[in-house]
Design a protein around this motif. Structure first.
Motif, PDB file in Angstrom:
ATOM      1  N   HIS A  13       0.850  -1.195   0.000  1.00 37.44           N
ATOM      2  CA  HIS A  13       0.000   0.000   0.000  1.00 37.44           C
ATOM      3  C   HIS A  13       0.887   1.247   0.000  1.00 37.44           C
ATOM      4  O   HIS A  13       1.979   1.250   0.584  1.00 37.44           O
ATOM      5  CB  HIS A  13      -0.910   0.028   1.229  1.00 37.44           C
ATOM      6  N   ASP A  24       0.802   5.912  -0.165  1.00 36.60           N
ATOM      7  CA  ASP A  24      -0.036   7.094   0.059  1.00 36.60           C
ATOM      8  C   ASP A  24      -0.530   7.595  -1.303  1.00 36.60           C
ATOM      9  O   ASP A  24      -0.328   6.952  -2.339  1.00 36.60           O
ATOM     10  CB  ASP A  24       0.741   8.172   0.821  1.00 36.60           C
ATOM     11  N   SER A  25      -1.170   8.764  -1.304  1.00 35.55           N
ATOM     12  CA  SER A  25      -1.809   9.258  -2.538  1.00 35.55           C
ATOM     13  C   SER A  25      -0.929  10.209  -3.333  1.00 35.55           C
ATOM     14  O   SER A  25      -1.376  10.744  -4.351  1.00 35.55           O
ATOM     15  CB  SER A  25      -3.129   9.956  -2.186  1.00 35.55           C
ATOM     16  N   GLU A  64      -2.807   3.248  -3.783  1.00 34.54           N
ATOM     17  CA  GLU A  64      -3.429   4.177  -2.836  1.00 34.54           C
ATOM     18  C   GLU A  64      -4.904   3.867  -2.602  1.00 34.54           C
ATOM     19  O   GLU A  64      -5.621   4.656  -1.993  1.00 34.54           O
ATOM     20  CB  GLU A  64      -3.304   5.600  -3.382  1.00 34.54           C
ATOM     21  N   PRO A  97      -6.529   3.439   1.873  1.00 37.91           N
ATOM     22  CA  PRO A  97      -5.862   4.196   2.944  1.00 37.91           C
ATOM     23  C   PRO A  97      -6.447   3.847   4.309  1.00 37.91           C
ATOM     24  O   PRO A  97      -7.630   3.510   4.426  1.00 37.91           O
ATOM     25  CB  PRO A  97      -6.158   5.648   2.570  1.00 37.91           C
ATOM     26  N   ASN A 149      -4.594  11.168   4.073  1.00 38.28           N
ATOM     27  CA  ASN A 149      -3.430  11.504   3.257  1.00 38.28           C
ATOM     28  C   ASN A 149      -3.098  12.988   3.280  1.00 38.28           C
ATOM     29  O   ASN A 149      -2.119  13.417   2.671  1.00 38.28           O
ATOM     30  CB  ASN A 149      -3.666  11.067   1.806  1.00 38.28           C
ATOM     31  N   ARG A 202       0.029  10.004   5.778  1.00 41.60           N
ATOM     32  CA  ARG A 202       0.701   9.406   4.617  1.00 41.60           C
ATOM     33  C   ARG A 202       1.704   8.336   5.055  1.00 41.60           C
ATOM     34  O   ARG A 202       1.859   7.304   4.399  1.00 41.60           O
ATOM     35  CB  ARG A 202       1.400  10.507   3.795  1.00 41.60           C
ATOM     36  N   ASN A 236      -0.170   5.194   5.748  1.00 44.21           N
ATOM     37  CA  ASN A 236      -0.696   4.545   4.551  1.00 44.21           C
ATOM     38  C   ASN A 236       0.378   3.808   3.764  1.00 44.21           C
ATOM     39  O   ASN A 236       0.072   2.893   2.998  1.00 44.21           O
ATOM     40  CB  ASN A 236      -1.375   5.585   3.653  1.00 44.21           C
ATOM     41  N   ARG A 237       1.631   4.190   3.926  1.00 40.96           N
ATOM     42  CA  ARG A 237       2.730   3.477   3.260  1.00 40.96           C
ATOM     43  C   ARG A 237       3.077   2.251   4.111  1.00 40.96           C
ATOM     44  O   ARG A 237       3.772   2.349   5.125  1.00 40.96           O
ATOM     45  CB  ARG A 237       3.949   4.398   3.100  1.00 40.96           C
TER      46      ARG A 237
END
Length: 639
Positions: A535, A537-538, A577, A580, A584, A590, A593-594
């Motif tokens: 996964h 981030d955006s 992305e 999430p 973000n 962020r 989310n990574r």
């Protein structure tokens, strides 16, 4: 003339003086040499060859480097024993003492009904009072704690604290035990109440042992009471073998196994030892029955206490059957009762397929199909299955057939109970036999199922057991279930992350430790269906994020392969992305989310093919097929 009279005495006096000097020098030389030789000889006798001797007149000098203070004193004493000790001058050096090795710290903890005794040597840094207070809490008011500990002021060795804490916690479950603790090692010898308690306790202790601590277990249990005392031996297409074997002593066991091996049974067969044997001549009766069955060629013989049921194969020669049964009846000890059956050829006009099947999937789903003899039986079977396996896991699609044989309900209910002894498998009930097949983590499952069926169905019933023991299903080995593995990955990662070099799919150096820990767990978990998810981030383009997440998940899979993890059942997937778990809009979000997550792959529901039995049933009687299973959507582990 006068000069001559003075010269002669003077010359005489000078000569005498010179002679005295020469004699004195010679005497000193003799004293020095004799003193040196005497001291050297004495030092050689005392094996003090590191010491050297020098003399100056009457003084004897000892020089050299003594290995320790005791050796130096011994050399001085040896020299003083052959010359005047006042003449001995000590000029020896003593070698510097090597660093003192720390002692071996160990503790023996003994617990019985009277209390706890703790004996051994512990580091001075160990909180002795806290340790003893923990023991007092364990025994409560019913026992005493005897403190026989000694302490030594040395560095605490690695693994000592973890081993001692584990031993202290384990003691609460071990009322009669001896626990030996060393640095990084714990050895437990204990008596449990039953075989079931031993299995449960062994699995629990292995599950809780800390990382870095080696656990050695010696758990014993009293011999179980086997009721009914059962033995079942059969010869069929798979050859001679036991479905169940019980014996009262090692001698009886060896005799029974020897009789079985003599007719071709595998050498790895075994018998359970237990109490409850109906006769001291149990082994004699078993050996005779096995030999008789071998003469018949095929069939089965079942012991249920003192009742013996011998079932020959259909088509066996009647004369041979009568002779073998007659010899067996006359040879058996008086307490045993033999019932021998030679089945008749079934009526070829019998129509219809009459059977009941119960299946247990690896995920725990149970399906009940086939025929039962009444509506009450159907409700009873459904209730028993729900009580045994869980209400939400049972699907019943059995139809009522009132023309089924007598005792059909008993056979079906016994089959459901036998299914509960398996991890996955099936039970099939037909008019002539009950068949149990599947996998289990219990080494004694064959014996226990045989005992159950013989007890429920009677000693003359015909049943077949094809159950395979699998180590990965054995709770004693502490192998976690797939669901436990998924949860433990989350625990292992905790606040750590599997991190990568910026903008890259390459694992950075900080990820090594967490990958090592995950790899060790997954090697224990074995072949489980696992998806490694990537996964991001955006930030950046969506397509690039998806590709990066896929490559990072693949890097994690490659890292596990390099750690010798079996990954044939794994798959990787990059979600980019799409999923999430935080906002973000912030750097913290962020960062969350990574991540890398590990998720079990849920089994896909499959449409079952219609069986021959179902083809004979009314299409509307079975209802819609449902599949019960565990939800694999547990929380994954963050990157």
């Amino acid at each position: 003339m006068r000069l001559s009279r003075l010269a002669i005495p003077a010359a005489t006096l000078s000569g005498a003086a010179l002679l005295c000097i020469l004699l004195a020098v010679f005497a000193v030389f003799l004293v020095e040499r004799s003193s040196r030789e005497a001291v050297v000889d004495r030092l050689d006798v005392e094996e003090l060859d590191w010491a050297e001797v020098d003399v100056n007149g009457l003084q004897v000098f000892l020089i050299g480097e003594a290995p320790d203070e005791a050796a130096r004193f011994k050399a001085v004493t040896a020299a003083g024993s052959v010359v005047d000790s006042a003449r001995v001058i000590d000029q020896m050096l003593v070698a510097e003492a090597e660093q003192i090795e720390p002692p071996r710290f160990s503790v023996e903890i003994l617990r019985n009904d009277d209390g706890i005794s703790v004996i051994g040597l512990v580091p001075a840094q160990t909180d002795r009072e806290e340790l003893l207070e923990g023991f007092r809490t364990t025994v409560g008011d019913t026992g005493e704690v005897s403190d026989l500990l000694e302490t030594a002021d040395f560095t605490v060795p690695e693994g000592w604290d973890a081993a001692l804490r584990f031993a202290e916690r384990s003691l609460a479950q071990l009322p009669r035990s001896k626990i030996s603790v060393g640095a990084g090692t714990v050895s437990i010898k204990a008596m449990t109440e039953s075989v079931e308690d031993r299995r449960r306790l062994q699995a629990d202790l292995k599950r809780r042992v800390p990382t870095g601590v080696t656990l050695v277990l010696d758990l014993s249990a009293p011999r179980p009471v086997i009721t009914p005392f059962t033995l079942r031996f059969l010869i069929d297409d798979d050859g001679p073998r036991f479905d169940a074997c019980s014996a009262d002593t090692e001698t009886s066991r060896d005799m029974i196994l020897g009789a079985a091996q003599a007719v071709g049974a595998p050498a790895n067969e075994t018998c359970r030892l237990g109490l409850g044997v109906p006769s001291r001549r149990w082994a004699d009766a078993a050996a005779m029955a096995i030999g008789a069955l071998s003469e018949l060629g095929r069939g089965s013989v079942t012991f249920s206490n003192a009742d013996i049921a011998l079932l020959a194969e259909e088509g066996t020669d009647q004369a041979l059957f009568d002779r073998v049964v007659g010899e067996l009846e006359s040879g058996l000890p008086d307490v045993f009762a033999l019932h021998a059956v030679l089945p008749e050829t079934p009526d070829a006009t019998e129509q219809g397929v009459r059977e009941f099947t119960a299946t247990l999937s690896p995920e725990g789903a149970v399906q009940l199909r086939g025929r039962v003899n009444s509506e009450i039986t159907r409700q009873t079977v459904d209730s028993l299955a729900r009580a045994q396996f869980g209400s939400d896991r049972v699907y019943t699609a059995a139809r009522v057939d009132e023309d089924l044989p007598n005792a059909w309900a008993t056979r079906v209910l016994a089959g459901i109970e036998a299914l509960g002894e398996l991890s996955n498998g099936a039970v099939r009930v037909t008019p002539d036999r009950v068949t149990v097949s599947g996998n289990t983590g219990n080494k004694d499952a064959n014996d226990e199922i045989s005992v159950l069926l013989a007890d429920k169905l009677g000693d003359q019933a015909e049943f077949e057991i094809n159950v395979t023991y699998q180590e990965k299903l054995d709770p004693e080995l502490g192998i976690p279930t797939p669901q436990q593995c998924e949860a433990q990955i989350v625990e292992i990662i905790g606040d750590r992350k599997i991190t990568f070099e910026p903008g890259s799919a390459n694992l950075d150096a900080s990820a090594k430790d967490v990958m090592d820990d995950i790899g060790e767990l997954l090697k224990l978990c074995g072949d489980i269906p696992l998806e490694i998810q990537g996964h991001t981030d955006s930030q950046g383009r969506e397509e690039m994020n998806q590709q990066l997440s896929q490559e990072r998940a693949q890097s994690v899979l490659d890292a596990l392969r390099n750690r010798n993890v079996l990954t044939a059942s794994y798959r990787v997937k990059g979600y980019g992305e799409e999923q999430p778990i935080a906002d973000n809009g912030s750097e913290e979000g962020r960062e969350a989310n990574r991540r890398i997550e590990f998720r079990l792959i849920a089994p896909e529901a499959e449409q079952e093919a219609e069986t021959t039995l179902e083809e004979l049933e009314d299409t509307g009687s079975a209802g819609d097929t449902e599949t019960a299973g565990d939800d694999a959507g547990a929380d994954g582990a963050g990157e």
